[in-house]
Enzyme design. Structure first.
Site, mmCIF file in Angstrom:
data_model
loop_
_atom_site.group_PDB
_atom_site.id
_atom_site.type_symbol
_atom_site.label_atom_id
_atom_site.label_comp_id
_atom_site.label_asym_id
_atom_site.label_seq_id
_atom_site.Cartn_x
_atom_site.Cartn_y
_atom_site.Cartn_z
ATOM 1 N N SER A 1 44.976 60.581 36.772
ATOM 2 C CA SER A 1 46.431 60.778 36.741
ATOM 3 C C SER A 1 46.892 62.197 37.008
ATOM 4 O O SER A 1 48.000 62.412 37.499
ATOM 5 C CB SER A 1 46.982 60.289 35.399
ATOM 6 O OG SER A 1 46.318 60.945 34.333
ATOM 7 N N LYS B 1 53.501 61.952 37.884
ATOM 8 C CA LYS B 1 54.888 61.935 37.383
ATOM 9 C C LYS B 1 55.922 62.150 38.487
ATOM 10 O O LYS B 1 57.039 61.664 38.400
ATOM 11 C CB LYS B 1 55.056 62.968 36.282
ATOM 12 C CG LYS B 1 54.346 62.549 35.001
ATOM 13 C CD LYS B 1 54.976 63.166 33.786
ATOM 14 C CE LYS B 1 54.414 62.562 32.517
ATOM 15 N NZ LYS B 1 52.998 62.931 32.295
ATOM 16 N N GLU C 1 63.810 64.167 29.007
ATOM 17 C CA GLU C 1 63.139 64.567 27.771
ATOM 18 C C GLU C 1 61.720 64.958 28.159
ATOM 19 O O GLU C 1 61.203 64.488 29.165
ATOM 20 C CB GLU C 1 63.100 63.401 26.781
ATOM 21 C CG GLU C 1 61.975 62.376 26.995
ATOM 22 C CD GLU C 1 62.097 61.590 28.302
ATOM 23 O OE1 GLU C 1 63.220 61.440 28.804
ATOM 24 O OE2 GLU C 1 61.056 61.132 28.817
HETATM 25 C C1 LIG Z 1 52.223 62.443 31.275
HETATM 26 C C2 LIG Z 1 50.831 62.216 31.697
HETATM 27 C C3 LIG Z 1 50.118 61.060 31.316
HETATM 28 C C4 LIG Z 1 50.679 60.023 30.381
HETATM 29 O O1 LIG Z 1 51.812 59.355 30.847
HETATM 30 P P1 LIG Z 1 51.763 57.812 31.284
HETATM 31 O O2 LIG Z 1 53.191 57.461 31.384
HETATM 32 O O3 LIG Z 1 51.025 57.068 30.233
HETATM 33 O O4 LIG Z 1 51.063 57.755 32.592
HETATM 34 C C5 LIG Z 1 48.842 60.879 31.798
HETATM 35 N N1 LIG Z 1 48.262 61.791 32.610
HETATM 36 C C6 LIG Z 1 48.912 62.927 32.994
HETATM 37 C C7 LIG Z 1 48.208 63.883 33.883
HETATM 38 C C8 LIG Z 1 50.214 63.169 32.553
HETATM 39 O O5 LIG Z 1 50.834 64.297 32.923
#
Ligand SMILES: *Cc1c(COP(=O)(O)O)cnc(C)c1O
Length: 400
Positions: A378, A90, A112
């Site tokens: 992610s 993010k 948000e």
């Molecule tokens: C917020 C988040 C997501 C989901 O958000 P996307 O916009 O779909 O990438 C996925 N993995 C983590 C670790 C997150 O914090």
């Protein structure tokens, strides 16, 4: 070449700008500023420098050799977005958008947040740039994510609890948009995923595509080839778009893993592609989970970052065109994958990322040993330890 978004911000029939008239001008200003800056070498260098010196990029590409051997099939490589500052992908987007806001002469940001992950990334970027930061968060989420609320406050942000609707992410987003309409002169709205009206899905994609670009180059260096498959979890869809983008024009198979919660045949899921229908949410035409009256059905997933009732318009297009396959993964499958990765690789992934891992592990078993799967890891699982402890040791669902 992949032609989207087109000049009116559409991805096929999806996307667009379904907003109050008063927001048309601010959106155009953002688009104009971004279009100019995107190809400005000074802006690009500044953005890259922040990512490298502040967030710790490039993130590693890790060969998960032990888990690959255990599964007995394809080689699994992990793109380690968990190693970023604040623990997920993010921050790539938060830093990019705040730099854009600064160039536009704004001094305040609005964001948000659902689970608080994007709120923390936005508050972090705001602190680093000396911006005022107001984060809208549903009161239900404020109650169940108290640690992240306090983290945002420590970073100097103001957290506004939203009481309308169910007090969750969709309500926080509606409130953020309402506030933005009234304060768009000096406020920049920093959106956290590839959602919302054009140009946001496009801007967020451009700030996240570094994930795929780096991974492609890193894999080329160690394996001398492209991956056979790329897998990423999909909430709004930003980490997935970010890693897919570099492979859209290749033969690589692309797979998005959405949250099936307790199962897509129960009411408790967030499987927007499997169960959603066409509609408008937060300014964009896309698939969403809604009832026969067009009311949004509250999504559910054990992972707070995946329970968004819509999906980015580009994913809606990639699904409809058949370029990307979307699969649903249940809570239980994600937790099993999280445990396997933790025990074999010493990496505790975010529960969101574990949805992608579950799909990758399942597919790896049936593939030859010379095949390669690239997974977008992610985020890290530290934020989820409390949830995991409750589920695994006490048999309690903390999230609903
Ligand atoms: C917020 C988040 C997501 C989901 O958000 P996307 O916009 O779909 O990438 C996925 N993995 C983590 C670790 C997150 O914090």
């Amino acid at each position: 070449m992949y032609p989207y978004p087109n000049e009116i911000g559409r991805y096929g029939e999806f996307g667009g700008k379904f907003v109050p008239e008063t927001l048309m001008r601010p959106l155009e200003e953002i688009e104009t500023a971004f279009t100019e800056l995107k190809n400005d070498p000074v802006f690009h260098a500044e953005y890259k420098k922040l990512l490298f010196d502040y967030s710790g990029r490039p993130t590693a590409l890790t060969f998960a050799d032990r888990v690959s051997e255990y599964l007995g099939g394809a080689k699994i490589y992990l793109k380690r977005e968990d190693l970023n500052h604040t623990g997920s992908h993010k921050i790539n987007n938060a830093l990019g958008q705040i730099l854009l806001a600064k160039k536009m002469g704004k001094t305040k940001i609005i964001a948000e947040t659902g689970a608080g992950q994007h709120g923390v990334a936005a508050a972090t970027a705001a602190a680093k740039f000396g911006f005022k930061c107001t984060v809208f968060m549903g009161e239900e989420d404020v109650a169940r994510q108290s640690l992240n609320v306090f983290r945002m406050k420590l970073l100097g942000a103001e957290v506004v609890p939203v009481t309308s609707g169910n007090g969750t992410l969709k309500d926080a987003t509606n409130e953020a948009i309402r506030y933005w309409v009234q304060h768009c002169e000096d406020h920049f709205y920093l959106i956290g995923s590839v959602v919302g009206p054009h140009p946001y899905p496009y801007i967020v994609r451009e700030f996240q595509k570094i994930i795929g670009e780096e991974a492609k180059e890193q894999l080329r260096r160690v394996e001398g080839t492209l991956p056979d498959k790329v897998v990423a979890c999909v909430g709004g869809g930003s980490n997935a778009i970010g890693i897919f983008q570099a492979f859209l024009d290749e033969d690589t198979e692309l797979i998005g893993a959405e949250a099936a919660g307790k199962g897509i045949d129960t009411p408790l899921h967030a499987a927007t592609i499997a169960k959603g229908t066409l509609g408008v949410i937060h300014g964009s035409m896309t698939y969403l989970i809604q009832d026969e009256y067009g009311q949004i059905i509250e999504p559910y997933s054990i992972s707070a970052g995946l329970d968004y009732p819509g999906i980015g318009p580009e994913h809606a297009y990639l699904h409809k065109s058949g370029r990307v396959t979307y699969e649903s993964v249940t809570d239980d499958e994600a937790i099993a994958a999280l445990r396997l990765l933790s025990e074999t690789e010493g990496i505790l992934p975010a529960i969101e990322s574990a949805h992608a891992l579950a799909k990758a592990f399942e597919m790896a078993k049936d593939m030859d040993k010379d095949k390669i799967i690239l997974v977008s890891l992610s985020g890290r699982g530290d934020k989820d330890v409390h949830t995991l402890m409750n589920v695994l040791e006490n048999g309690v669902e903390t999230h609903v």
